[in-house]
Scaffold this motif. Sequence first.
Motif, PDB file in Angstrom:
ATOM      1  N   ALA A  79      29.567 114.895  75.449  1.00  0.00           N
ATOM      2  CA  ALA A  79      30.768 115.787  75.915  1.00  0.00           C
ATOM      3  C   ALA A  79      30.317 116.015  77.332  1.00  0.00           C
ATOM      4  N   VAL A  80      29.133 117.030  77.390  1.00  0.00           N
ATOM      5  CA  VAL A  80      28.490 116.759  78.709  1.00  0.00           C
ATOM      6  C   VAL A  80      27.929 115.917  79.293  1.00  0.00           C
ATOM      7  N   LEU A  81      27.914 114.763  79.032  1.00  0.00           N
ATOM      8  CA  LEU A  81      27.162 113.506  80.158  1.00  0.00           C
ATOM      9  C   LEU A  81      28.240 113.155  80.515  1.00  0.00           C
ATOM     10  N   GLY A  82      29.952 113.777  79.935  1.00  0.00           N
ATOM     11  CA  GLY A  82      31.108 113.417  80.874  1.00  0.00           C
ATOM     12  C   GLY A  82      30.883 113.745  82.290  1.00  0.00           C
ATOM     13  N   ASN A  83      30.535 114.767  82.409  1.00  0.00           N
ATOM     14  CA  ASN A  83      29.938 115.332  83.879  1.00  0.00           C
ATOM     15  C   ASN A  83      29.060 114.804  84.871  1.00  0.00           C
TER      16      ASN A  83
ATOM     17  N   TYR B 285      23.429 116.463  67.902  1.00  0.00           N
ATOM     18  CA  TYR B 285      23.405 116.923  69.496  1.00  0.00           C
ATOM     19  C   TYR B 285      24.360 115.893  70.145  1.00  0.00           C
ATOM     20  N   ALA B 286      24.569 115.141  68.819  1.00  0.00           N
ATOM     21  CA  ALA B 286      25.484 113.839  69.554  1.00  0.00           C
ATOM     22  C   ALA B 286      27.194 114.218  69.879  1.00  0.00           C
TER      23      ALA B 286
ATOM     24  N   VAL C  55      21.976 122.909  87.586  1.00  0.00           N
ATOM     25  CA  VAL C  55      21.593 123.633  85.864  1.00  0.00           C
ATOM     26  C   VAL C  55      22.325 124.510  85.557  1.00  0.00           C
ATOM     27  N   ALA C  56      23.137 125.862  85.983  1.00  0.00           N
ATOM     28  CA  ALA C  56      24.305 126.562  85.608  1.00  0.00           C
ATOM     29  C   ALA C  56      25.314 125.942  85.227  1.00  0.00           C
ATOM     30  N   GLU C  57      25.988 125.048  85.554  1.00  0.00           N
ATOM     31  CA  GLU C  57      27.041 124.021  85.370  1.00  0.00           C
ATOM     32  C   GLU C  57      26.344 123.700  84.556  1.00  0.00           C
ATOM     33  N   THR C  58      25.676 122.971  84.628  1.00  0.00           N
ATOM     34  CA  THR C  58      25.322 121.815  82.682  1.00  0.00           C
ATOM     35  C   THR C  58      24.617 123.347  81.262  1.00  0.00           C
ATOM     36  N   VAL C  59      24.227 124.019  81.972  1.00  0.00           N
ATOM     37  CA  VAL C  59      23.735 124.881  80.710  1.00  0.00           C
ATOM     38  C   VAL C  59      24.953 126.016  79.925  1.00  0.00           C
ATOM     39  N   GLN C  60      26.261 126.076  80.995  1.00  0.00           N
ATOM     40  CA  GLN C  60      27.772 126.685  80.409  1.00  0.00           C
ATOM     41  C   GLN C  60      27.912 125.147  79.641  1.00  0.00           C
ATOM     42  N   ALA C  61      28.302 124.012  79.815  1.00  0.00           N
ATOM     43  CA  ALA C  61      29.217 123.110  79.558  1.00  0.00           C
ATOM     44  C   ALA C  61      27.742 123.165  78.629  1.00  0.00           C
ATOM     45  N   PHE C  62      26.683 122.741  78.269  1.00  0.00           N
ATOM     46  CA  PHE C  62      26.598 122.759  76.813  1.00  0.00           C
ATOM     47  C   PHE C  62      26.614 123.836  75.563  1.00  0.00           C
ATOM     48  N   THR C  63      26.697 125.189  76.428  1.00  0.00           N
ATOM     49  CA  THR C  63      26.929 126.280  75.739  1.00  0.00           C
ATOM     50  C   THR C  63      28.571 126.805  74.948  1.00  0.00           C
ATOM     51  N   GLU C  64      29.666 125.954  75.704  1.00  0.00           N
ATOM     52  CA  GLU C  64      30.632 125.276  75.866  1.00  0.00           C
ATOM     53  C   GLU C  64      30.903 124.473  74.491  1.00  0.00           C
TER      54      GLU C  64
END
Length: 321
Positions: free
Chosen positions: A203-207, A197-198, A281-290
């Motif tokens: 990448a998502v931690l950047g937000n 998962y690294a 939640v929505a933004e983070t889920v989308q970021a992980f999905t991307e």
Amino acid sequence: MVSGLGGFGGVFDPKAAGYTDPLLVAATDGVGTKLKIAIEANRHTTIGIDLVAMCVNDLVVQGAEPLFFLDYFATARLDTGVAAEVIAGIAEGCKQAGCALIGGETAEMPGLYGGSDYDLAGFAVGAVERNGLLPRSENPAKPGDAVIGLASSGLHANGFSLVRRVVESGGASLTAPAPFASEKNLDAVLLDPTRIYARSCLAVLGNGKIKALAHITGGGLLENIPRVLPAECGVELDGSTWTAPPVFGWLQQQGNVADEEMARTFNCGIGMVAIVEPADVAETVQAFTEQGETAVEIGRAVDSPSQSVTLQNLSAALGAG
């Protein structure tokens, strides 16, 4: 890297990697008795990925980017074919994690290991800027926050003593089609490598939205999530919100394993957990999905003096409900 392979130690320059005020984070781990499955099945190409994953996933939950990795390979007598397959898997794991394989140790110890047995250990070092360390001390998880789960690829590398006992007691054949996935043999399913998962988490931690990450390893969902929670904070999880790979339901039914033991031994389909504000939640889920992850909200943080994890409807996640 500053120096090449072959010396007495590897040298790495954090400044050259772009850090200005880095903290170093180190982790070491192995793959446990999953090795027994690999040895019995004579399948060694993915166990090295597991080794890297178990280390680098522990780095990223502290916000750290994996920088470099070293391995330790011990056996009775070196089988160069097996060793080459293992090292190729380690190299692939490092590629997936975005870190450098800078060295390792191979040891022959015929007085300690027998037959074709071998053992593995891994060592990873990462770096995080001082203000990026997780879990967030300035904005910790609190009751009401949301828990997001990232899907696992399978069993990963925990609970294999129980897995082997269930397989043996049920008389299942490693080389026969899996009872729950006839397109693959049982050994191939059990040896599915741990998801790394690294890259996605970094990448998502950047937000800046994630307050904490928890790698679901030994101890399962029940024991790993509290490790990143502040005092007086626990979580409630709902198994009906995700679907685990079918191997988990098969193991539970075949071995008559109670829900609590499943949740304390295995990842049950969730390999990584992130905690965020409900509004994020929505933004983070989308970021992980991307980033290629399967992400879903699976629960919430609650008041809990004992930092307990309450898990409802696990049978729904495991396909037994």
